[in-house]
Design a protein around this motif. Structure first.
Motif, PDB file in Angstrom:
ATOM      1  N   MET A  87      -1.195 -13.959  -1.478  1.00  0.00           N
ATOM      2  CA  MET A  87      -0.298 -12.851  -1.255  1.00  0.00           C
ATOM      3  C   MET A  87      -1.335 -11.877  -0.801  1.00  0.00           C
ATOM      4  O   MET A  87      -2.055 -11.459  -1.529  1.00  0.00           O
ATOM      5  CB  MET A  87       0.184 -12.509  -2.589  1.00  0.00           C
ATOM      6  CG  MET A  87       1.196 -11.458  -2.581  1.00  0.00           C
ATOM      7  SD  MET A  87       1.660 -10.813  -4.095  1.00  0.00           S
ATOM      8  CE  MET A  87      -0.011 -10.063  -4.839  1.00  0.00           C
ATOM      9  N   ALA A  88      -0.705 -11.130   0.309  1.00  0.00           N
ATOM     10  CA  ALA A  88      -1.647 -10.117   0.885  1.00  0.00           C
ATOM     11  C   ALA A  88      -0.906  -9.054   0.361  1.00  0.00           C
ATOM     12  O   ALA A  88       0.329  -8.951   0.495  1.00  0.00           O
ATOM     13  CB  ALA A  88      -1.701 -10.102   2.493  1.00  0.00           C
ATOM     14  N   LEU A  89      -1.647  -7.963  -0.015  1.00  0.00           N
ATOM     15  CA  LEU A  89      -1.243  -6.675  -0.502  1.00  0.00           C
ATOM     16  C   LEU A  89      -1.433  -5.539   0.619  1.00  0.00           C
ATOM     17  O   LEU A  89      -2.230  -5.678   1.409  1.00  0.00           O
ATOM     18  CB  LEU A  89      -2.152  -6.016  -1.666  1.00  0.00           C
ATOM     19  CG  LEU A  89      -2.163  -6.992  -2.862  1.00  0.00           C
ATOM     20  CD1 LEU A  89      -3.302  -6.744  -3.828  1.00  0.00           C
ATOM     21  CD2 LEU A  89      -0.830  -7.164  -3.778  1.00  0.00           C
ATOM     22  N   THR A  90      -0.571  -4.760   0.812  1.00  0.00           N
ATOM     23  CA  THR A  90      -0.551  -3.792   1.607  1.00  0.00           C
ATOM     24  C   THR A  90      -0.959  -2.209   1.073  1.00  0.00           C
ATOM     25  O   THR A  90       0.019  -1.999   0.170  1.00  0.00           O
ATOM     26  CB  THR A  90       0.592  -3.484   2.519  1.00  0.00           C
ATOM     27  OG1 THR A  90       0.720  -5.001   3.140  1.00  0.00           O
ATOM     28  CG2 THR A  90       0.639  -2.548   3.776  1.00  0.00           C
ATOM     29  N   VAL A  91      -1.748  -1.531   1.408  1.00  0.00           N
ATOM     30  CA  VAL A  91      -2.164  -0.351   1.153  1.00  0.00           C
ATOM     31  C   VAL A  91      -2.149   0.524   2.471  1.00  0.00           C
ATOM     32  O   VAL A  91      -2.755   0.507   3.471  1.00  0.00           O
ATOM     33  CB  VAL A  91      -3.169  -0.104   0.402  1.00  0.00           C
ATOM     34  CG1 VAL A  91      -3.758   1.335   0.065  1.00  0.00           C
ATOM     35  CG2 VAL A  91      -3.236  -1.084  -0.907  1.00  0.00           C
TER      36      VAL A  91
END
Length: 99
Positions: free
Chosen positions: A1-5
């Protein structure tokens, strides 16, 4: 799961304490362009959520800096936690190779 910031460039001459009081955490991005680094600020609430979900040097994070039209894959390289208060006061991202 890639997190986006999502982050913003840190205002020139801004003081870290003043940034923290206004709900922003100072941050740096390294490795996106050879040896150059970018000083950033990230919303403190986003940083808290990020630290619950991401492991330092392991979790891939999609970092975007809309004002600089830069988006790329990074890892959380370092998190500095305030010794007395226990909250984060500086984070570092390291850009991973494109591709």
């Amino acid at each position: 799961m890639a997190l986006t910031v999502e982050s913003k460039p840190r205002p020139e001459g801004s003081k870290p304490k003043a940034l923290r009081r206004s709900g922003l955490i100072p941050a740096n991005l390294y490795g996106h362009n050879a040896r150059e680094s970018i000083s950033l600020v990230v919303d403190a609430k986003i940083v808290e959520r990020l630290l619950k979900a991401a492991a330092v040097n392991k979790t891939e994070i999609e970092l975007s800096i809309p004002e600089l039209q830069w988006t790329g894959k990074t890892v959380l390289r370092e998190v500095q936690i305030h010794p007395a208060k226990g909250n984060p006061y500086h984070i570092s991202f390291f850009a991973t190779a494109k591709g």
